[in-house]
Design a protein around this motif. Sequence first.
Motif: not given
Lengths: 779, 270
Positions: B220-244
């Motif tokens: 969505a960020a990319l679609a709205s014209g965000a830079s790669a860095a700004d878009a990537a900053a949104q990745s946190g809400s797309d994932i849910d990793p655990t410690s292992d």
Amino acid sequence: MAVTSLIGARIQRREDPKLITGHGNFIDDVNLVNMAHMSIVRSPHAHARIRSIDTSAARAAQGVVAVLAAGDFKPHIHAPLPVTNAFVADKKQVPDQFAIAEDEVIYAGEPVAVVVAEDRYLADDAAQLVVVDYEPLPAVMDLEKAMAPDSPLVKSDRSDNIGWDAAFPAGDIDAAFAEAEVVVKQRIGQQRLFPTPMETRGCVADYVPYDNRVTLWTSTQVPHFVRLFVGGALGVPESQFRVISHDVGGGFGSKIRPYLEEYLTTATSKIVERPVKWIEDRTESLLATTHGRGQIFDVEVAARRDGTLLGLKFTQLLDIGAYHGVFSAFQVVACLIGGGAYEWKAINARSIGIFTNRTSTDPYRGAGRPEATHMVERMVDLVALEIGMDPAELRRKNFVKSFPHTNNFGLVYDSGDYPKTLDRAMANIDYTALRKRQADLRAQGRYLGIGFSTYVEICGLGPSAATAPAAGVALVESSMVRVHPTGSVTVSVGTHAHGQSHETTFAQIVADTLGVPYDSVEIHHGDTGDTPFGYGTYGSRSLAVGGMAIMASCHKVVEKATKLAAHAFEASEEDIVVDQGRYFVRGNPGEAKSIAELAFASYGAGLPAGMEQGLEAVSYFDPPNFVWPFGCHICAVEVDPETGGVSIDRYVAVDDCGNVINPMVVDGQLHGGIAQGISQALFEEVLYDEETGQMLTGTMVDYLIPTMAEMPHFELDRTVTPSPTNELGVKGIGEAGTIASSIAVINAITDALTPFGIKHVEMPARPDRLWSMIKEARA
Amino acid sequence: MITAPFEYARPGSVDEAQSLLTKFGDDAKVIAGGQSLIPLMRLRLSQPTALVDIQGIGELKQVRRDNGTIEIGALVRHVDIQRNAVLRETLPILVEMANDVGDNQVRNLGTIGGVIAHGDAAGDYNALALMLDAEIVTNKRRHQARDFYRDILTTALEHDEVVTAVRFPVSTGRFAYTKFRRRLYDWALAGVAVQESGSSWRVGYVNLARTPRRGSAVEAALASGASAADAAAQSGSDIDPTSDVRATAEYKRHLTEVLTVRTLQKAAAV
């Protein structure tokens, strides 16, 4: 020594055609008629009391021959597992370990029952049906907490959790520190490692009831040691107990002890009156085979601002695990060689061995020496950083320079030329250009680091006078050289290769020394039925000690052959010239007798008066000193500060192991050894849950053994400083690569991260850990 | 390291496979290349009562183009994907993923259907199926990938359901896949796939949650014209990793952001 053609020759390993075409004879290749299969039920708990064991369902399962527990073994196994009496300590506690737990398990993986069935599938299925009622007890995991007087106990009948506490003072340490302009301190960890030989352990025992005779096939580095202790515990004399170990797929120290499974399999064979096979599977191996390292060093170094090293103080905390390994205390040797390749006014070391509810530790490739090297080489870099001196120059300034050199603890470094290997390695890596490249890259925000390791190793274990107190046994070695009537030669030795190419290199030595064709020399090892007693293969000893035992027998054979030649030529012995297997009267080389002709004569009639028939000799060799390989490894790495990823850019090694019998074999040892050290630096670590004592890295998915793809190209080179300790001028090379390499990598990573103010990095240098450190440093 | 006992059958058709699954009951498993199932069985973490080995079903080994869709049979192995000329033209990101799956032994046996049916978040193809809106075809129905992955190693498959094919949209735009590993043959510690699709970008995440994840917020960020860095900053809400044992969750989040930037930059540079 005669002018030779084979010693020093890069010839291919004679072991390889057999092994690479699938004709090796490993432990699981041993199959006997009527053989039953054994599976071991192991504790899932790190610490628990056994309330009861219900074997009824397992006994009733298909194909089950027997289900046995501690009570069934007690009438047959009459002694605990051996622990060598190494090092005199101020305090020592050596609890007995019986081969199978009876009422209290103290590590996850400890055997509680044995299931014997018609095949391994049925044995494993039935093992699942053994019901053990455990009452879990607190697991003791943390070394420092375990030392506290109020700590829970690893086992309820112990006085505390201390296995030993030994002090090694040398010189006036207070005076050395009083003189200091700089003091650096560091805690340095040595994570636990799995030795992970390619072939796990295993054994096949065949007890013949009517004459109390045992044959035990086992995957071991020490067949004679196994016979001595297992035979002793089962009440079978050596003459009736034969241990056979054919090809062994690696050991790295983890197969240098008699193991409880060897006791259990042999006793089980006696109980069920059938041959019994037990093969350790991989996940079982990670729990049941001894681990390596597991240590913490607290270190302080005193130095002057001009880079002069003065004093070294350290304490080694060693995680023994639940019970002593057979040689665990040998790793205290780290204290005696902690000074490394440098001059010190004083050293004060202390080693504390601590029990925990983990698998036992025991020697693993290097055993105390990688730990010592890692420690001293790390500290030298910290001093260099503190005073702003190039780490190479600080090393050079403090190197031991004259030999023989007696170190602070009275050990005598037999020979060396440390600046030479340093200079060669620096030239090979083009140090000046590399430092310039480092500066250029830093300007671009890239982090290249250069790490040194200028190690010295004590090996060739060893002189009995030193190893008896230090390792608990007098580590001499044996050989028998027999020249057959038509000139072929059988050599039987007490060492036992598990990848070291002895069949090749020992044959090279014998062929040259006797002057017989290489192909006519056969090396026998690993079978107590046809080899003289020996202590086995570890501690980079097989050439410097075992090879010299072979030389001693060869000399006796040559001496007798000379007498036979003198008799044949009706000359005096003094006039006989021996030249590469040809015996002739001085000045008359045209009329010579070959060793084959003399051998044939030796078995016939008409010998010199008083001479017995035959041409053979048995020798035991006790070396006058250890041998002292050394070298310089330089590693260059680049660290990605965003991911914490480390890539090795260059790896240059210049090693000196004295004279070389076979350069290809030496290179192979270095490749494997360096890879294992790099692996410790970057990949491997045994992790346990600190609360429950459960192993978290219990499969090869979670325990990271790197592959060829993760390894750099090894740029090898060597100098040759022959050892004056033995006639061959050889040292050892089996462990050198591992001893040198972990710290070369870690020093390189630390150097790369210096711009962030990071001074020390622990092993393994995982990307997440490096990233966290960088993040904290940036904050 | 020896499996518990089990029945074994090798059907010649999908119908036969289904009736065998019905006959053996809930604790039977389908096996194809076995690269995930066999290790679990050897550790006795999985103890199926029966294995229905579908490797003899020839019809599941086809790769077919069907206008804008490329249909890959369930028994197509990683090595087949690597060597398939049609896939190289129509779905090159899949070929790139296949090149980096496991080692030669795994690639010679493991199948795409096995990866899908196992539903492992670490299975590279699962994130691709999700981000490209693939369809998973079984003997009973077609699943939309977005509804397929339910939880850790749990999919919408019923016990008598056999994956027969996966249908991807032909995707010839720019792409990149980054798989961060400590060893070459490991699963991804974190994997980021990006694929240009028309005028927009699709993003997928491997091994960063209990299931594969689509990078919806980043897209969505990319679609709205965000830079790669700004878009990537949104990745946190797309994932849910655990410690292992391999890394902390915090590190995986950071790594994902770094890799997202790098992967987008790599794709844009193609």
